[in-house]
Design an enzyme around this catalytic site. Structure first.
Site, PDB file in Angstrom:
ATOM      1  N   LEU A  83       0.873   0.845  15.876  1.00 24.34           N
ATOM      2  CA  LEU A  83      -0.292   0.393  15.201  1.00 24.34           C
ATOM      3  C   LEU A  83      -0.057  -0.398  13.875  1.00 24.34           C
ATOM      4  O   LEU A  83       1.142   0.102  13.389  1.00 24.34           O
ATOM      5  CB  LEU A  83      -1.165   1.723  15.115  1.00 24.34           C
ATOM      6  CG  LEU A  83      -1.456   2.259  16.657  1.00 24.34           C
ATOM      7  CD1 LEU A  83      -2.176   3.598  16.055  1.00 24.34           C
ATOM      8  CD2 LEU A  83      -2.375   1.610  17.159  1.00 24.34           C
ATOM      9  N   PRO A  84      -0.993  -0.938  13.359  1.00 26.18           N
ATOM     10  CA  PRO A  84      -0.600  -1.608  12.015  1.00 26.18           C
ATOM     11  C   PRO A  84      -0.452  -0.887  10.697  1.00 26.18           C
ATOM     12  O   PRO A  84       0.302  -1.244   9.907  1.00 26.18           O
ATOM     13  CB  PRO A  84      -1.820  -2.614  11.894  1.00 26.18           C
ATOM     14  CG  PRO A  84      -2.419  -2.747  13.350  1.00 26.18           C
ATOM     15  CD  PRO A  84      -2.237  -1.262  13.995  1.00 26.18           C
ATOM     16  N   THR A 114       4.809   1.278  11.618  1.00 27.91           N
ATOM     17  CA  THR A 114       5.444   1.517  10.214  1.00 27.91           C
ATOM     18  C   THR A 114       4.464   1.938   9.281  1.00 27.91           C
ATOM     19  O   THR A 114       3.517   1.220   8.773  1.00 27.91           O
ATOM     20  CB  THR A 114       6.047   0.008   9.839  1.00 27.91           C
ATOM     21  OG1 THR A 114       7.231  -0.164  10.708  1.00 27.91           O
ATOM     22  CG2 THR A 114       6.704   0.155   8.421  1.00 27.91           C
ATOM     23  N   LYS A 189      12.819   2.915   7.642  1.00 32.10           N
ATOM     24  CA  LYS A 189      12.173   1.568   8.089  1.00 32.10           C
ATOM     25  C   LYS A 189      11.860   0.980   6.712  1.00 32.10           C
ATOM     26  O   LYS A 189      11.787  -0.370   6.589  1.00 32.10           O
ATOM     27  CB  LYS A 189      10.986   1.698   8.999  1.00 32.10           C
ATOM     28  CG  LYS A 189      10.456   0.396   9.387  1.00 32.10           C
ATOM     29  CD  LYS A 189      11.076  -0.570  10.155  1.00 32.10           C
ATOM     30  CE  LYS A 189      10.367  -1.804  10.004  1.00 32.10           C
ATOM     31  NZ  LYS A 189       9.250  -1.847  11.324  1.00 32.10           N
ATOM     32  N   LYS A 264       2.041  -5.295   3.533  1.00 27.88           N
ATOM     33  CA  LYS A 264       1.787  -3.831   3.529  1.00 27.88           C
ATOM     34  C   LYS A 264       2.799  -3.266   3.606  1.00 27.88           C
ATOM     35  O   LYS A 264       2.878  -2.107   2.851  1.00 27.88           O
ATOM     36  CB  LYS A 264       0.985  -3.670   5.036  1.00 27.88           C
ATOM     37  CG  LYS A 264       0.415  -2.431   5.489  1.00 27.88           C
ATOM     38  CD  LYS A 264       1.565  -1.527   6.173  1.00 27.88           C
ATOM     39  CE  LYS A 264       1.693  -2.162   7.741  1.00 27.88           C
ATOM     40  NZ  LYS A 264       2.665  -1.268   8.305  1.00 27.88           N
TER      41      LYS A 264
END
Length: 314
Positions: A83-84, A114, A189, A264
Site C-alpha cells: 500500500l502507498p 514503505t 528501506k 513521501k
C-alpha cells in the site's frame, strides 16, 4: 488502495509451516506485478480493488474477486499488503472493515508497503492482541524487478516468522534479508530510498553538465558505468531517454516509481532523522527538490524525471 487474495498450495518444506490460503492487498505498479508472479507459480488468486482496470487485468489472468479487506482476511493463512502510505496501512489493518477485524488467530501478516517503522510497530502490537503474527517486508528493485520476480525483501520480525514467510516471498523476489525486529525492514528501506533519491539527482546533474560541456550522453554513460561514479541510477535506471529501452525515461517517464511516492519516502526519512536527531543534509535537500517537482505537476511521473526538470531549469 487495492485488495486481492492469493490461494496457494505449498509443497513440503522442512521445518516451515505450510500455508494453503494466502491473501494479498495492494495492486499498484509494484503489487500488480507481484500478484502476477504468484499467479505464474500456479497459485489461485482472488482480487478486490477500487481500481477496476487493475482488477479486470488480474481476473483476465485467472484471479477471482473479494468484497473487502475484511473479506480477504476471514479464511486465509497469510495476508500480504502493498500500500502507498502510513494511513493506508493503518486503515487496511486496524480500520473498522480492516484485516484485524476478521483475521483468524495465528495468521501471518506481511506488509510490503514503505512506511514509517513506528507504524509497522503499532500494527504489530495490534496484531499481537489478536494472537496474529506480523512482519514488515518492504521491497527494493523497482518495477522491473517486481515484473521479473527478482525483488529484494527487507524483513523485520521474529526469526520464526521470517523463516515462515521466506517460501512465500521467494515467489516474488530473489533475495530475502532478515533485518531485525519489526520495523527494521522499514528502516533499511528508508535508508536505501534516501540514497536512491540522492544518486538519481546526482546522475541527472552530471548528465546535464556533461552535455552542456559537449559530451555525448552515450559516451558519458559508458565512462560513468565503467568508473567510480557508477550507481544503480546510472547503470540500470538511467534518467536519460533512449540510453536504456526498458526504463521509464524511455517511456515518457511513465510506469515507474512516482515522484509523489519518492517524496513521501523522503519525508519519512526526514521524520525519522528528526526523531533520532540524525543529520541528513543531502537527504533533506533531496526531499526539497522532489517536493518542488510535485508542485510543478510532476507527481505522477517517474522520479527519474528530475533529469528533465533540472535540464529545463538551467
Amino acid at each position: 488502495m487495492s485488495f486481492f487474495v492469493l490461494r496457494q498450495k505449498c509443497g513440503p518444506i522442512a521445518g516451515v509451516r505450510r500455508f494453503s490460503k494466502i491473501g494479498f492487498i495492494g495492486l499498484g505498479n509494484m503489487g500488480g506485478h507481484m500478484a502476477r508472479n504468484i499467479l505464474k507459480k500456479g497459485h489461485k488468486l482472488t482480487v478486490f480493488d477500487v481500481n477496476k482496470s487493475a482488477v479486470t487485468g488480474l481476473v483476465e489472468a485467472g484471479a477471482q474477486t473479494a468484497s473487502s479487506a475484511a473479506d480477504v482476511s476471514r479464511d486465509v493463512d497469510v495476508v500480504i499488503s502493498m500500500l502507498p502510505t502510513n494511513q493506508h496501512v493503518l486503515d487496511c489493518y486496524t480500520g473498522d472493515n480492516g484485516i484485524l477485524s476478521a483475521v483468524k488467530k495465528n495468521v501471518l501478516l506481511i506488509d510490503s508497503s514503505t512506511i514509517d517503522p513506528s507504524v509497522s510497530q503499532v500494527v504489530s502490537k495490534e496484531a499481537e492482541k489478536r494472537e496474529v503474527k506480523f512482519i514488515d517486508g518492504p521491497v527494493s528493485g523497482g518495477v522491473n524487478a517486481a515484473k521479473d520476480g527478482t525483488l529484494t525483501f527487507m524483513v523485520g520480525g521474529t526469526k520464526t516468522n521470517f523463516e515462515a514467510a521466506k517460501p512465500i516471498l521467494k515467489a516474488m523476489g530473489s533475495r530475502i534479508v532478515h533485518c531485525g525486529d519489526v520495523g527494521m525492514g522499514q528502516a533499511a528501506k528508508l535508508c536505501n530510498n534516501m540514497l536512491l533519491a540522492i544518486t538519481m539527482i546526482g546522475t541527472a546533474e552530471i548528465f546535464n553538465l556533461g552535455q552542456r560541456l559537449g559530451l555525448e550522453a552515450s559516451v558519458l554513460n559508458d565512462i560513468v558505468n565503467s568508473s567510480t561514479g557508477r550507481c544503480w541510477s546510472s547503470e540500470l535506471y538511467s534518467p536519460i531517454p533512449g540510453l536504456l529501452s526498458n526504463v521509464p525515461s524511455s517511456n515518457n517517464y511513465e510506469g515507474g516509481f512516482s515522484t509523489m511516492l519518492m517524496t513521501k519516502d523522503l519525508g519519512l526519512a526526514q521524520a525519522a532523522a528528526t526523531r533520532t536527531q540524525t543529520a541528513i543534509p543531502l537527504g533533506s535537500l533531496a526531499h526539497q527538490i522532489y517536493r518542488i517537482l510535485n508542485v510543478h505537476g510532476l507527481s505522477q511521473k517517474d522520479f527519474s524525471i528530475v533529469y528533465q526538470f533540472l535540464k529545463e531549469k538551467n
